[in-house]
Design an enzyme around this catalytic site. Structure first.
Site, PDB file in Angstrom:
ATOM      1  N   ARG A  69      -2.532   3.268  -0.580  1.00  0.00           N
ATOM      2  CA  ARG A  69      -1.486   2.725   0.281  1.00  0.00           C
ATOM      3  C   ARG A  69      -1.893   1.310   0.682  1.00  0.00           C
ATOM      4  NH1 ARG A  69      -2.538   7.991   1.594  1.00  0.00           N
ATOM      5  NH2 ARG A  69      -0.785   9.439   1.352  1.00  0.00           N
ATOM      6  N   LYS A  96      -3.758   8.386   5.892  1.00  0.00           N
ATOM      7  CA  LYS A  96      -2.543   8.999   6.433  1.00  0.00           C
ATOM      8  C   LYS A  96      -2.760  10.455   6.780  1.00  0.00           C
ATOM      9  CE  LYS A  96       2.337   9.730   5.293  1.00  0.00           C
ATOM     10  NZ  LYS A  96       3.389   9.516   4.254  1.00  0.00           N
ATOM     11  N   HIS A 157       4.783  -0.700  -1.727  1.00  0.00           N
ATOM     12  CA  HIS A 157       4.588   0.721  -2.016  1.00  0.00           C
ATOM     13  C   HIS A 157       4.961   1.040  -3.464  1.00  0.00           C
ATOM     14  CE1 HIS A 157       4.091   4.956  -0.913  1.00  0.00           C
ATOM     15  NE2 HIS A 157       5.130   5.201  -1.668  1.00  0.00           N
ATOM     16  N   ARG A 160       2.184   1.935  -5.869  1.00  0.00           N
ATOM     17  CA  ARG A 160       1.688   3.313  -5.773  1.00  0.00           C
ATOM     18  C   ARG A 160       2.607   4.268  -6.535  1.00  0.00           C
ATOM     19  NH1 ARG A 160      -1.712   6.584  -2.615  1.00  0.00           N
ATOM     20  NH2 ARG A 160      -0.736   8.423  -1.689  1.00  0.00           N
TER      21      ARG A 160
END
Length: 219
Positions: A69, A96, A157, A160
């Site tokens: 991330r 996270k 993002h 990812r």
């Protein structure tokens, strides 16, 4: 949720908003934009040609290579990296899922890190240019993406998502190893049994394979 908090802390004894749960519609989740693998060579050509600072360009390459991330990379500190041992240990407080995570370091990642180290001597990998005690903002990376002509088509993002799609569609790796590399942990996983080096050998091969794909895009 506010009313439940108020009741739990003794501010109220009832929840006048209780029936709203049946009246309010859930917000539809919108997937963040990501390019396909076939679009990456042209994307990277334009991004690398954009006149930005070296630190931002290193951040883009490392986000793409590591599959982490964006916050996990931008908040990283040099002390987390073992270049000789070829591993990066991210502490649980920055994850996270609040579990520590280990990322295999490939030759390409190490080369990027060594080049980045030559640009400054701060504790953070990516210090903010106005306050070196704070990390640079992800908006700096997004600005380069947008100004390179990919506004609405690619996000931070998105790297990812790209990583996940490419390695899953290769059918070369165990799905559990991929999920472990993405730090996706089942909610029923017992914390004490969690192993940040789980599937390590296969994850090393996975990251090296993906690094070769990235090198192809860059070439």
């Amino acid at each position: 949720m506010v009313m439940k908090y108020a009741i739990a802390h003794g501010y109220r004894y009832d929840n006048p908003a209780g029936d709203l749960v049946y009246a309010l519609k859930n917000k539809r989740v919108k997937n963040l934009a990501s390019l396909s693998a076939s679009e990456m060579p042209e994307f990277l050509r334009k991004v690398r040609a954009y006149p930005s600072d070296a630190q931002t360009h290193h951040a883009i390459i490392l986000i793409m290579l590591t599959g982490v991330r964006v916050s996990e990379l931008l908040q990283a500190r040099w002390e987390e990296f073992d270049l000789e041992g070829r591993k990066w240990d991210i502490p649980e407080e920055r994850m996270k899922n609040r579990l520590p995570h280990r990322v295999p370091l490939t030759d390409m990642m190490i080369a990027e890190l060594q080049a980045l180290r030559l640009t400054h001597n701060q504790e953070l990998l990516f210090p903010h240019r106005l306050n070196n005690k704070e990390p640079m903002r992800s908006e700096s990376i997004l600005a380069v993406i947008k100004r390179s002509g990919y506004a609405g088509r690619m996000t931070t993002h998105g790297f990812r998502s790209l990583f996940s799609t490419v390695v899953n569609e290769s059918n070369l790796f165990n799905s559990d190893a991929i999920e472990r590399q993405l730090a996706h942990v089942p909610q029923n996983r017992i914390r004490s049994a969690y192993n940040r080096a789980q599937y390590w050998d296969e994850r090393v091969r996975l990251m090296e394979w993906y690094g070769e794909k990235v090198q192809e895009w860059l070439n």
